[in-house]
Enzyme design. Sequence first.
Site: not given
Ligand code: GCW
Length: 687
Positions: A294, A373, A401
């Site tokens: 990311e 995720d 989340e």
């Molecule tokens: O779930 C996603 C999140 C990001 C997060 C990323 C990760 C810290 O939306 O906010 O960043 O995963 O786990 O690195």
Amino acid sequence: KGNGYEAWLGYPRPASASSEHSPVTPYHSIIAAEQDEVTGTAVAELVRGLSSLLGSAPLVAADALSAANRPCIAIGTWGGGNPLVEQVFGGDPPRLASPEGYAIRSSEAHSCIAIGADAPAGLLYGAFHLLRLLGTGAPLEALDISSKPANRLRMINQWDNMDGTIERGYAGASIFYEQNRIKDDLQRVEDYARMLASVGLNAISINNVNVFAVETRLITAEMLPDVARVADIFRKYAIRSFLSINFAAPMEIGGLDTADPLDPAVREWWRERAAEIYAAIPDFGGFLVKADSEHRPGPFTYGRDHADGSNMLAEALSPYGGLVIWRCFVYNCKQDWRDRKTDRARAAYDHFTPLDGRFHDNVILQIKNGPMDFQVREPVSPLIGAIPATHQVVEFQIAQEYTGQQRHLCYLVPQWKQVLDFDTLSRGEGSTVKAIADGSLYGRAWGGIAAVSNIGDDPNWTGHLLAQANLYGYGRLAWNPELSAEDIAQEWAQLTFGPMEPVVETVCRMLLDSWSIYESYTAPLGVGWMVNPSHHYGPNVDGYEYSMWGTYHFADCGGIGVDRTTATGTGYAAQYNGSNAERYEVLESCPDELLLFFHHVPYTHKLHSGTSVIQHIYNAHFEGVEQARGLLAQWQELEGRLNEQLYSQVAGRLKEQAEHACEWRDIINTYFWRKSGIPDELGRVIY
Ligand code: GCW
């Protein structure tokens, strides 16, 4: 007081107790001979807990010479000079095979309960165990307990930024930072350390894995004294502190023109940082690293791989016993939605399995529980177990989340249990995730579990009071994955509200039903997502459908789901072993709850449950809303039976949940009714 701040450590004094006539416990003194810091913490915790339960402070003494000191609690390491501990356990104390293990034994003859351990950390965990028994009203006669943690690393990841915000934080601002500095007043960090230690956690990374400009400097002389203040606090509770680092730090703060892990100047730069860090914090845990993930920098920029990157850091930390915890959340986040060949679910496995065997001994890979995720439902990541020559820890997300952001109730322990119990078959039957995580299956020296914290500076820590159960449960499970979700819920509820039956029973039922309720009114049958982009709260069926994040459901007028089969899809199903691969590959054997994760099917496809996919969507969403309303109704029955503040905190959240569940129901049902043109068999209102 009374606002949830004390969490499960309040030890509410039962209303029925009166100190003279029916004391909660007869144990009114504590005998401790050792003076070290962690033993001191254990004693202090016993004092706090007993003071609250007894209504007056217990006496603390170094020996039990006076009979007036009995009945007492004696605490000490084997050979640590506490005669009562020696007497109760005799010359042959239990072999705990872990510096964190402990034994608790009650002895009528000596009129005492003794807590013994190999090392002070064990005493601390033993003290919390005894307090748990007292707080849940368990019988104290004939205690003969010994316990040690299943997992060596039991870690919390803070996603706190130094400006005081928390990435994916749903309970206020950071307790660690404000205005780009570590706070002067760290009392709350200390109270947090107590909570973590009380459930057996022993490691914490204190800054977000996304390491931005200011946080990059945490490893510099300028900020290390403040980091050391935090580490000093956690050390008292036998918790090791870690930092998340920026892979590009040599360039961003080191003045180098590269961060290439094979460049000698870069390696030297990290060695110097390590020396500086350990001079300030001799027991520093190590680095947590999000790299090439990311938009974060990483070794790929230099044509190097994740073994090169992590090994370079490992080499710098290894003289001091430090660890590199390297995250496997690596995938293409600039995917083209038109590209049907790339499958984000495949990414972690594809990136990391070829590197197995190349990581240094102090590198641990941290693998998210699922391949995507932290969705409400995902299969277990096929990477877990697929790298037998590599240390690995499983990563959970306590922060909700994608599971209601602590505005909805979602007790996650049952989900985590399912993951830990999953049989990967990586080494034949019995190759469970928990046996891989704890290192036993492949004889790995390091292993464990990490999880993203759900706390902030809200008065009750987690925003939703009942979300405290997730933090509590995570720690208990990391210590002992064999505990049941029910037992954990019950313990938490008893410790939080007092062991009064009706409240505890209702709270447990609510907790245990909540995951399934949340699942039923959100994205159906394992397909995931369908949330609003970026903040991830609330329904938006196509929110991520035409984005670059690789998170699609492919719904059209004919059907829905992602074809991840080997026969006609992305081939993801083949990343599993043996019968697992087969079960997911074949439509007939794929479990309903994961159907749309693995298959694209027509709306008329019949589930094992007997209903069609479309009818399941309608049913689940209508029923889910009713159940969400039911949660509120159950809670309302408790009005007057518990502290008013706690009651209304939770009532407010449950009311909002019921309303927002309606929003989910109507948007999802309407979307699929419009796409499919198939009406609800039961003729309920769809817009
Ligand atoms: O779930 C996603 C999140 C990001 C997060 C990323 C990760 C810290 O939306 O906010 O960043 O995963 O786990 O690195």
